[in-house]
Design an enzyme around this catalytic site. Structure first.
Site, PDB file in Angstrom:
ATOM      1  N   CYS A 166      12.993  26.962   0.425  1.00 14.96           N
ATOM      2  CA  CYS A 166      13.075  25.645   1.062  1.00 14.96           C
ATOM      3  C   CYS A 166      14.477  25.051   0.926  1.00 14.96           C
ATOM      4  O   CYS A 166      14.987  24.423   1.861  1.00 14.96           O
ATOM      5  CB  CYS A 166      12.035  24.704   0.470  1.00 14.96           C
ATOM      6  SG  CYS A 166      10.337  25.094   0.957  1.00 14.96           S
ATOM      7  N   LEU A 205       0.852  -1.190   0.000  1.00 14.52           N
ATOM      8  CA  LEU A 205       0.000   0.000   0.000  1.00 14.52           C
ATOM      9  C   LEU A 205       0.883   1.233   0.000  1.00 14.52           C
ATOM     10  O   LEU A 205       1.758   1.375   0.855  1.00 14.52           O
ATOM     11  CB  LEU A 205      -0.903   0.015   1.238  1.00 14.52           C
ATOM     12  CG  LEU A 205      -1.760   1.267   1.445  1.00 14.52           C
ATOM     13  CD1 LEU A 205      -2.769   1.440   0.313  1.00 14.52           C
ATOM     14  CD2 LEU A 205      -2.469   1.212   2.802  1.00 14.52           C
TER      15      LEU A 205
END
Length: 368
Positions: A340, A158
């Site tokens: 960033c 998943l």
């Protein structure tokens, strides 16, 4: 605090106004100082978007500012206090609000991200050890994740927050696993479905809290930043419920050096709605009693290189006409990417890969 105080603070980190060096800022509108004093980071970012100031090397400027701790002088401006109150009294990442970041940012346009990212559309930190290009760094990151998860053919995997499906496709193609990916972005799930023909992979457009089933491995790359403190327990309980007893869970997330009660107001308004970064203590608290900590790997310094490459690709893509955006949007993206980059270079932000297991790996976990 006044204009002269701002100039003095910048001088303390060797940044000059209208100076000749790449990290010096060029001020085109003297109203900038008042705007920064009133609105701090939000005012600084919006002023840049509107062309009130420029800097040849935004990443170098922000590295100096953050390394010098200047942002701490603006902790209690009105925008910051508003964000703190919002995160304290509201669940900004509830199921009803989960789609907001997708609509606002991830659905901005696949053409922009195709120009900016590598061929596998990895919108997270690459692993640069021993390599020189963004493509190599991202492929090396994908391989490292697969090896850390100890993937075997036939496993059910998943991918929480699967992005454009690059990691899931890599796992299915090279390791023979069956992948289920989930995202709240319509643009991402459409792209993933179009680029996974012939692979054992399916892509779901839904919130992680509504998932059912059992999986041998669970991985989440760059999604936990959108979960929110109020949902950490639910998130970890969901993963624990979905993970097989002998399974492994790899969490890849940006992290903060200390607990934060709000997010940067500019980032919140223009880039990642309702996001907030975890700290070591917050992560530890939500993992305790649910998982055994097997491995914690920090390669945050590599995000600096990744972000600079994205900024270069964005500039090149816009010049080559690969996508269209306004001047304000262009400045917004570059401000986001390079500020960033400066934050990671200053080691103000970290990048963690954490491996967890439900009961502990018999004999001990081995990092490849």
């Amino acid at each position: 605090m006044c204009e002269s105080d701002i100039k003095e603070m910048l001088a303390s980190v060797d940044v000059a106004i209208d100076g000749p060096r790449p990290w010096d800022i060029q001020v085109h509108n003297n109203k900038l100082y008042g705007r920064v004093l009133r609105f701090a980071n939000l005012g600084l970012g919006e002023a840049y978007m509107e062309g009130w100031w420029d800097c040849q090397a935004l990443d170098q400027f922000f590295c100096r500012v953050l390394r010098g701790g200047l942002e701490k002088r603006f902790r209690f401006t009105l925008p910051v206090l508003f964000e703190i109150l919002s995160y304290m009294f509201r669940n900004l990442q509830s199921p009803e609000r989960a789609h907001m970041v997708a609509v606002h940012h991830y659905d901005f346009g696949n053409d922009v991200f195709e120009a900016m990212l590598d061929s596998s559309m990895q919108y997270s930190c690459g692993f640069w050890q021993g390599v020189n290009t963004l493509e190599e760094a991202q492929q090396q990151k994908l391989e490292m994740i697969c090896r850390k998860l100890h993937l075997q053919p036939g496993m059910r995997v998943l991918d929480l927050g699967c992005g454009w499906g690059g990691l899931g496709n890599y796992m299915a193609r090279h390791y023979g696993v069956s992948v289920t990916g989930v995202t709240v972005s319509k643009a991402q799930v459409q792209y993933a479905r179009e680029h996974s023909q012939g692979l054992d992979a399916r892509w779901l457009l839904q919130d992680y809290r509504s998932l059912t089933g059992k999986y041998d491995r669970i991985v989440s790359v760059g999604m936990f930043e959108h979960v929110g403190h109020k949902n950490y327990a639910v998130y970890m309980d969901t993963v624990r419920k979905l993970l097989a007893q002998d399974g492994l869970f790899l969490l890849h997330t940006i992290g903060a050096n200390e607990p934060h009660h709000s997010v940067d107001p500019w980032i919140e308004k223009y880039i990642f709605r309702n996001g907030i970064l975890p700290s070591i203590s917050l992560l530890g608290k939500c993992e305790e009693g649910r998982f055994v900590m097997e491995d914690w790997h920090n390669f945050g310094a590599d995000y600096d290189k990744t972000l600079v490459c994205w900024a270069d690709n964005f500039i090149r893509g816009q010049k080559e006409g690969k996508f269209e955006c306004s001047e304000v949007q262009s400045r917004m993206f570059l401000y986001y990417l390079l500020s960033c980059a400066g934050a990671f270079r200053a080691r103000d932000l970290q990048l963690w890969q954490i491996v967890l297991s439900p009961k502990g790996v018999v004999g001990g976990y081995i990092r490849p």
